[in-house]
Design an enzyme around this catalytic site. Structure first.
Site, short mmCIF file in Angstrom:
data_model
loop_
_atom_site.label_atom_id
_atom_site.label_comp_id
_atom_site.label_asym_id
_atom_site.label_seq_id
_atom_site.Cartn_x
_atom_site.Cartn_y
_atom_site.Cartn_z
N ARG A 145 0.80 -1.23 0.00
CA ARG A 145 0.00 0.00 0.00
C ARG A 145 0.84 1.29 0.00
O ARG A 145 0.30 2.37 0.21
CB ARG A 145 -0.95 0.00 1.20
CG ARG A 145 -2.07 -1.03 1.11
CD ARG A 145 -3.20 -0.70 2.06
NE ARG A 145 -4.25 -1.72 2.03
CZ ARG A 145 -5.24 -1.74 1.14
NH1 ARG A 145 -5.32 -0.81 0.22
NH2 ARG A 145 -6.16 -2.70 1.19
N THR A 203 -10.22 -3.49 -7.68
CA THR A 203 -10.64 -3.45 -6.27
C THR A 203 -11.93 -4.27 -6.10
O THR A 203 -12.87 -4.13 -6.90
CB THR A 203 -10.86 -2.05 -5.67
OG1 THR A 203 -11.33 -2.22 -4.33
CG2 THR A 203 -11.85 -1.18 -6.41
#
Ligand code: FBP
Length: 552
Positions: A145, A203
């Site tokens: 991330r 996602t």
């Protein structure tokens, strides 16, 4: 490594490409559309992206190839949370790159964007890539991330690309990662590096979608996995007839996952965070709404049910978000140490009571003690409450229980309420991709290479017409700046891709709204069963209900 029978079989699966991409680069040409404008704040976005703003939407079609014939060295990065199909994006990219020119090279930067900064990579070959075809997970190169957003990072990225002769970077990520892809593309263009950047929409949350991107990959498989489990839970509830199941599903802020699971399974209750915010519902009102279903079902002899709770719902309850803000203030700086030194919960409670406004204290007071304590335990690196860790499925069942106790006293409710809790998230993020996601992802990756080959920079790989069979899908690209607007983030105006929340006037939400009162009182569960990889197309190649209803 020992392999399951399904894994062996999935290695042999040949993902379906849109018809227009099937013949390979030799027979593909570009059809350029209109110049584009950003979703909003055009002048500001244009000023921030002078080199990549306003480019044309493009669609590929069959025809004479006019692309550049240079050797391509491409780097690929997986960014953020896992989503089924990520491996296939890389496989599609690799196959397109190698079939165009066997001399082309694909680098995989490891563990997310940090891999590019630390120059930590592997080079793909057939043996390696073949172990990952049509499999779930991001373990092919790992994900992370870390964000690519500072000038220093961009400079290092430029140097790493130069060192390896990299001509293009493909970033597979969500709205934030693709925003950063656009910023990197602009940086590379402004500095005449010659390196192109292409994004791919990923996602499970389904919140990277807009008029150009019909859905992000991974949403299909994840929601099918959760729906299988919710269906099984519903069938168990309807068999045992003694439990109310509260099922929290992932999805961060948006409720697309919860809504899709509800469309697939027809539970008694499904909260939609965006509606909670729109109606400014309080915790007490939400609890009453669920308790109404429990009471009515009980009156008809059904002391059981299924309720779906979206992961981010508490943030959408106005009074709760005020409470969170006040708690963050209450524990800011050295006050956190003062609080932590208090040894008993009673002392801590008194500290909290002194620090919160009366309104927030009223909200705090009705929370079960476990949740109250959770609010003071889990902090993120910035010292904020981590709302996603709040066990909202337990919160709501406890609040409903309190409501039912009052109704019992009033004599309106006579049933038994036995709640059971579930959290479905990680169970779906690395599932074997459904045929839809396997095909969609492979096409996204294959198409990303076509965009590279044709010299595009700052584009998102776009595959559309997704509710139709794969051969009818349309492949092309959209400038990322077209999806951007300016939003306030951490006190600054930032260009970002707009996060898509559930629209209350959208067809899928309206479909749900028209039916949910019936689902709340009757038992109309649907049991979707497990994802099917082999068998008739009407079982194996179905898309999500959301996509179907949207495109009907
Ligand atoms: P992305 O937005 O990166 O695709 O991740 C989605 C998600 O699965 C959310 O649904 C969830 O809230 C979050 O990741 C959890 O991530 P982590 O395991 O890193 O906390």
């Amino acid at each position: 490594m020992e392999l399951s029978s399904l894994q062996k079989a999935r290695y042999q699966y040949v993902p379906k490409l849109p018809e227009m991409l099937r013949s390979g680069i030799a027979d593909i040409c570009v059809n350029e559309g209109e110049e584009t404008k950003s979703a909003a704040d055009c002048e500001k976005i244009k000023a921030l992206f002078p080199n990549t703003y306003g480019k044309k939407e493009i669609v590929f079609q069959k025809g004479q190839n006019t692309s550049q014939s240079k050797k391509q060295v491409v780097g690929v990065i997986l960014s953020g949370g896992q989503a089924p199909g990520g491996h296939n994006v890389i496989c599609g990219l690799y196959d397109a790159l190698k079939s165009t020119n066997p001399e082309n090279v694909l680098y995989g930067f490891k563990n997310g964007p940090i891999g590019l900064i630390e120059d930590d990579y592997l080079i793909f070959d057939d043996d390696y890539i073949n172990q990952y075809r049509n499999t779930g997970g991001f373990d092919i190169i790992g994900s992370g991330r870390t964000k690519l957003e500072t000038k220093e990072q961009f400079e290092i990225a430029g140097k790493v690309c130069k060192k390896h002769g990299i001509t293009a970077i493909v970033i597979i990520g969500g709205d934030d990662s693709n925003t950063n892809a656009a910023v990197l593309a602009e940086y590379f263009a402004a500095n005449n590096t010659g390196v192109q950047v292409i994004g791919c929409p990923k996602t499970i949350d389904g919140d990277l979608k807009n008029e150009d991107i019909e859905c992000s990959f991974g949403f299909d498989t994840a929601t099918k996995t959760y729906s299988e489990l919710i269906g099984n839970i519903g069938r168990d509830a309807n068999s045992a007839k003694k439990y109310w199941h509260f099922v929290k599903v992932m999805g961060r802020s948006a409720s697309h996952v919860a809504l899709e699971c509800a469309l697939q399974t027809q539970p008694n209750i499904c909260l939609i965070s965006e509606e909670v915010a729109y109606k400014k519902m309080s915790l007490s009102q939400i609890a009453d709404y669920i308790a109404d279903s429990v009471e009515k079902r009980s009156a008809n002899g059904m002391d059981f049910g299924v309720a779906i709770i979206p992961e981010g719902v508490v943030e959408f309850v106005p009074e709760f978000s005020v409470l969170i803000k006040e708690i963050n203030e209450l524990l800011a700086g050295s006050k956190a140490d003062e609080f932590n030194k208090l040894s008993t919960w009673n002392e801590k409670y008194a500290f909290i009571e002194k620090g919160l406004t009366k309104e927030s204290m009223d909200v705090f007071a009705i929370l079960p003690m476990g949740i109250q304590q959770q609010l003071f335990l889990e902090r993120d690196p910035h010292g904020n409450v981590q709302v996603s860790l709040i066990e909202s499925e337990k919160l709501f069942s406890a609040l409903v229980s309190d409501k039912l106790a009052l109704r019992k006293e009033a004599g309106t409710y006579k049933g038994k309420f036995n709640p059971i809790h579930h959290f479905l998230g990680y169970e779906g993020r690395c599932a074997f991709p459904s045929n839809f996601d396997a095909d969609y992802c492979y096409s996204l990756g294959y198409n990303a290479f076509m965009l590279i080959q044709y010299g595009y920079n700052g584009y998102l790989s776009k595959i559309s017409n997704l509710s139709k069979p794969a051969d009818k899908w349309i492949a092309g690209g959209m400038p990322i700046t077209k999806m951007m607007n300016i939003e306030r983030r951490h006190g600054e105006d930032k260009p970002v891709i707009k996060k898509a929340l559930v629209e209350l006037d959208s067809k899928p939400f309206k479909y749900f709204k028209e039916r949910r009162d019936k689902w709340a009182t009757e038992t109309l569960y649907i049991y979707p069963g497990a994802i099917q990889y082999y068998g008739p197309s009407e079982v194996c190649d179905i898309t999500t209900k959301t996509l179907k209803i949207e495109q009907e």
